[in-house]
Design a protein around this motif. Structure first.
Motif, PDB file in Angstrom:
ATOM      1  N   LYS A 170       0.925  -1.156   0.004  1.00 10.88           N
ATOM      2  CA  LYS A 170       0.001  -0.044  -0.052  1.00 10.88           C
ATOM      3  C   LYS A 170       0.932   1.299  -0.094  1.00 10.88           C
ATOM      4  CE  LYS A 170      -3.880   2.288   2.516  1.00 10.88           C
ATOM      5  NZ  LYS A 170      -4.586   2.135   3.533  1.00 10.88           N
ATOM      6  N   ARG A 171       1.920   1.364   0.684  1.00 12.92           N
ATOM      7  CA  ARG A 171       2.947   2.323   0.726  1.00 12.92           C
ATOM      8  C   ARG A 171       3.305   2.690  -0.636  1.00 12.92           C
ATOM      9  NH1 ARG A 171       5.896   0.572   6.376  1.00 12.92           N
ATOM     10  NH2 ARG A 171       4.289   1.035   7.956  1.00 12.92           N
ATOM     11  N   ARG A 172       3.815   1.490  -1.310  1.00  8.61           N
ATOM     12  CA  ARG A 172       4.672   1.731  -2.594  1.00  8.61           C
ATOM     13  C   ARG A 172       3.664   1.729  -3.728  1.00  8.61           C
ATOM     14  NH1 ARG A 172       9.958  -2.024  -1.993  1.00  8.61           N
ATOM     15  NH2 ARG A 172      10.295  -1.099  -4.003  1.00  8.61           N
ATOM     16  N   ILE A 173       2.658   1.072  -3.666  1.00  8.48           N
ATOM     17  CA  ILE A 173       1.592   0.741  -4.759  1.00  8.48           C
ATOM     18  C   ILE A 173       0.261   1.240  -4.135  1.00  8.48           C
ATOM     19  CG2 ILE A 173       0.750  -0.312  -6.835  1.00  8.48           C
ATOM     20  CD1 ILE A 173       3.099  -2.571  -5.802  1.00  8.48           C
ATOM     21  N   ILE A 174      -0.341   2.434  -4.692  1.00  9.40           N
ATOM     22  CA  ILE A 174      -1.418   3.127  -4.040  1.00  9.40           C
ATOM     23  C   ILE A 174      -2.554   1.870  -4.460  1.00  9.40           C
ATOM     24  CG2 ILE A 174      -3.385   4.791  -4.283  1.00  9.40           C
ATOM     25  CD1 ILE A 174      -1.102   6.716  -4.849  1.00  9.40           C
ATOM     26  N   GLN A 175      -2.595   1.503  -5.587  1.00 13.23           N
ATOM     27  CA  GLN A 175      -3.686   0.468  -5.924  1.00 13.23           C
ATOM     28  C   GLN A 175      -3.145  -0.831  -5.710  1.00 13.23           C
ATOM     29  OE1 GLN A 175      -6.897   1.425  -6.786  1.00 13.23           O
ATOM     30  NE2 GLN A 175      -6.302   3.465  -6.068  1.00 13.23           N
ATOM     31  N   SER A 176      -3.381  -1.538  -4.806  1.00 13.78           N
ATOM     32  CA  SER A 176      -3.020  -2.827  -4.432  1.00 13.78           C
ATOM     33  C   SER A 176      -4.036  -3.573  -3.609  1.00 13.78           C
ATOM     34  CB  SER A 176      -1.504  -2.876  -3.928  1.00 13.78           C
ATOM     35  OG  SER A 176      -1.704  -2.348  -2.483  1.00 13.78           O
ATOM     36  N   LYS A 177      -3.942  -5.095  -3.759  1.00 13.40           N
ATOM     37  CA  LYS A 177      -4.637  -5.861  -2.840  1.00 13.40           C
ATOM     38  C   LYS A 177      -4.271  -7.110  -2.850  1.00 13.40           C
ATOM     39  CE  LYS A 177      -8.705  -6.839  -0.699  1.00 13.40           C
ATOM     40  NZ  LYS A 177      -8.857  -6.228   0.511  1.00 13.40           N
ATOM     41  N   LEU A 178      -4.047  -7.628  -1.624  1.00 14.55           N
ATOM     42  CA  LEU A 178      -3.470  -9.062  -1.344  1.00 14.55           C
ATOM     43  C   LEU A 178      -4.883  -9.891  -0.595  1.00 14.55           C
ATOM     44  CD1 LEU A 178      -0.971  -7.394  -1.677  1.00 14.55           C
ATOM     45  CD2 LEU A 178       0.169  -8.945   0.094  1.00 14.55           C
ATOM     46  N   ILE A 179      -5.012 -11.161  -1.213  1.00 14.81           N
ATOM     47  CA  ILE A 179      -5.803 -11.920  -0.877  1.00 14.81           C
ATOM     48  C   ILE A 179      -5.328 -13.269  -0.253  1.00 14.81           C
ATOM     49  CG2 ILE A 179      -7.967 -12.958  -1.310  1.00 14.81           C
ATOM     50  CD1 ILE A 179      -8.354 -10.866  -3.538  1.00 14.81           C
ATOM     51  N   ALA A 180      -5.711 -13.876   1.053  1.00 11.36           N
ATOM     52  CA  ALA A 180      -5.496 -15.108   1.586  1.00 11.36           C
ATOM     53  C   ALA A 180      -6.753 -16.063   1.255  1.00 11.36           C
ATOM     54  CB  ALA A 180      -5.263 -14.982   2.967  1.00 11.36           C
ATOM     55  N   PHE A 181      -6.542 -16.648   0.193  1.00 17.32           N
ATOM     56  CA  PHE A 181      -7.760 -17.363  -0.274  1.00 17.32           C
ATOM     57  C   PHE A 181      -7.774 -18.849   0.349  1.00 17.32           C
ATOM     58  CE2 PHE A 181      -9.512 -19.989  -4.176  1.00 17.32           C
ATOM     59  CZ  PHE A 181     -10.981 -19.697  -4.006  1.00 17.32           C
ATOM     60  N   HIS A 182      -9.066 -19.293   0.772  1.00 16.14           N
ATOM     61  CA  HIS A 182      -9.281 -20.832   1.196  1.00 16.14           C
ATOM     62  C   HIS A 182     -10.214 -21.464   0.143  1.00 16.14           C
ATOM     63  CE1 HIS A 182     -10.411 -24.259   3.396  1.00 16.14           C
ATOM     64  NE2 HIS A 182     -11.622 -23.801   3.418  1.00 16.14           N
ATOM     65  N   PRO A 183      -9.702 -22.387  -0.778  1.00 12.77           N
ATOM     66  CA  PRO A 183     -10.432 -22.869  -1.838  1.00 12.77           C
ATOM     67  C   PRO A 183     -11.545 -23.991  -1.379  1.00 12.77           C
ATOM     68  CG  PRO A 183      -8.360 -23.755  -1.803  1.00 12.77           C
ATOM     69  CD  PRO A 183      -8.134 -22.714  -0.538  1.00 12.77           C
ATOM     70  N   GLY A 184     -11.416 -24.247   0.080  1.00 18.24           N
ATOM     71  CA  GLY A 184     -12.372 -25.390   0.292  1.00 18.24           C
ATOM     72  C   GLY A 184     -11.851 -26.821  -0.071  1.00 18.24           C
ATOM     73  N   MET A 185     -12.440 -27.810   0.515  1.00 17.44           N
ATOM     74  CA  MET A 185     -11.903 -29.039  -0.268  1.00 17.44           C
ATOM     75  C   MET A 185     -12.158 -29.437  -1.675  1.00 17.44           C
ATOM     76  SD  MET A 185     -10.961 -32.065   1.126  1.00 17.44           S
ATOM     77  CE  MET A 185     -11.204 -32.492   2.786  1.00 17.44           C
ATOM     78  N   THR A 186     -11.067 -29.536  -2.337  1.00 18.89           N
ATOM     79  CA  THR A 186     -11.018 -29.667  -3.552  1.00 18.89           C
ATOM     80  C   THR A 186     -10.568 -30.855  -4.287  1.00 18.89           C
ATOM     81  OG1 THR A 186     -10.902 -27.388  -3.828  1.00 18.89           O
ATOM     82  CG2 THR A 186     -10.496 -28.371  -5.914  1.00 18.89           C
ATOM     83  N   ASP A 187     -11.107 -31.322  -5.017  1.00 16.68           N
ATOM     84  CA  ASP A 187     -10.668 -32.878  -5.753  1.00 16.68           C
ATOM     85  C   ASP A 187      -9.457 -32.605  -6.457  1.00 16.68           C
ATOM     86  OD1 ASP A 187     -10.355 -35.342  -6.674  1.00 16.68           O
ATOM     87  OD2 ASP A 187     -12.112 -35.203  -8.010  1.00 16.68           O
ATOM     88  N   THR A 188      -8.261 -32.632  -5.460  1.00 16.49           N
ATOM     89  CA  THR A 188      -6.761 -32.503  -6.056  1.00 16.49           C
ATOM     90  C   THR A 188      -5.934 -33.568  -5.327  1.00 16.49           C
ATOM     91  OG1 THR A 188      -6.085 -30.939  -4.166  1.00 16.49           O
ATOM     92  CG2 THR A 188      -7.248 -30.000  -6.369  1.00 16.49           C
ATOM     93  N   PRO A 189      -4.778 -33.741  -5.993  1.00 18.41           N
ATOM     94  CA  PRO A 189      -3.793 -34.865  -5.283  1.00 18.41           C
ATOM     95  C   PRO A 189      -3.740 -34.298  -3.695  1.00 18.41           C
ATOM     96  CG  PRO A 189      -3.093 -34.137  -7.374  1.00 18.41           C
ATOM     97  CD  PRO A 189      -4.109 -33.198  -7.152  1.00 18.41           C
TER      98      PRO A 189
END
Length: 237
Positions: A170-189
């Protein structure tokens, strides 16, 4: 339109995200980073091989160029188990090997990408949104069941890194967004050993990809870190 960078692009959800972007022609250019080579299927797709050591991450980051000054990033790296370790059910199963391996994959590697993307974004971009794959079990306030010591701690540490990086972004880039994302139980290895006894709905990678794309597109660049699930519902840190 925007540019898109997908890190950990050979994972099931990352692959589904890239396929949706390609089929929809939704971005000016798509850059894929993975441990093994990816066959490029479109003229506006570029791929890089990275072993996720810091020198390799730094080298790949230095090669990145974007056709658009608006960038969307998906950091899909992460692990839960291997042939040598499994999520701990009790404290006696905790080992140094498992802890170090999980922290490296789930915390250190995503953090290094945030480190090397920051100077690029601050000099060349008008805005940047970064979605990093976390997990609900990384929530400290939501931990009522215990267990899974190393995985929980590595994701909680990732969440802290995301919140801390968001301040400097935010200090160095006015337009920024960071998201910690929980995908849920997904059919993956990653979830395969737990699917038979899970009480959660099992999602397809395509479903999660659609949700991830929708969330990152409709989230505003407010300079703050968010921690949300696949349904864009807030998770307590």
């Amino acid at each position: 339109m925007y540019s898109t960078l997908i890190i950990g692009a050979n994972s099931a959800i990352a692959h589904a995200i890239s396929e949706k972007l390609i089929s929809a022609k939704a971005c000016d250019d798509l850059i894929l980073v993975s441990r093994s080579p990816i066959t490029v299927t479109s003229s506006n797709v570029v791929s890089f091989v990275c072993d996720y050591s810091e020198p390799s991450i730094e080298h790949v980051a230095s090669q990145l160029t974007f056709k658009n000054t608006h960038l969307r990033v998906f950091v899909c790296n992460g692990t839960l188990h291997s042939d040598h370790y499994f999520p701990e059910k009790k404290a006696g199963e905790l080992t140094e090997e498992a802890m170090l391996s999980l922290f490296r994959a789930n915390t250190v590697v995503p953090s290094l990408w945030l480190k090397y993307l920051l100077p690029i974004a601050s000099k060349k971009l008008d805005d940047i949104k970064i979605m990093l794959f976390s997990a609900r079990v990384g929530s400290i306030s939501d931990n009522e069941l215990g267990g899974w010591y190393s995985y929980r701690a590595s994701k909680a540490a990732l969440n802290m890194m995301i919140k801390t990086f968001s301040v400097e972004y935010k200090r160095r880039i006015i337009q920024s967004k960071l998201i910690a994302f929980h995908p849920g139980m997904t059919d993956t290895p990653l979830s395969k050993p737990f699917q038979s006894r899970a009480s959660y709905t099992l999602f397809t990678p395509e479903f999660v990809a659609e949700r991830a794309l929708n969330i990152i597109e409709n989230t505003h660049c407010d300079g703050k870190a968010s921690y949300v699930d696949w349904d864009n519902q807030k998770i307590e840190w």
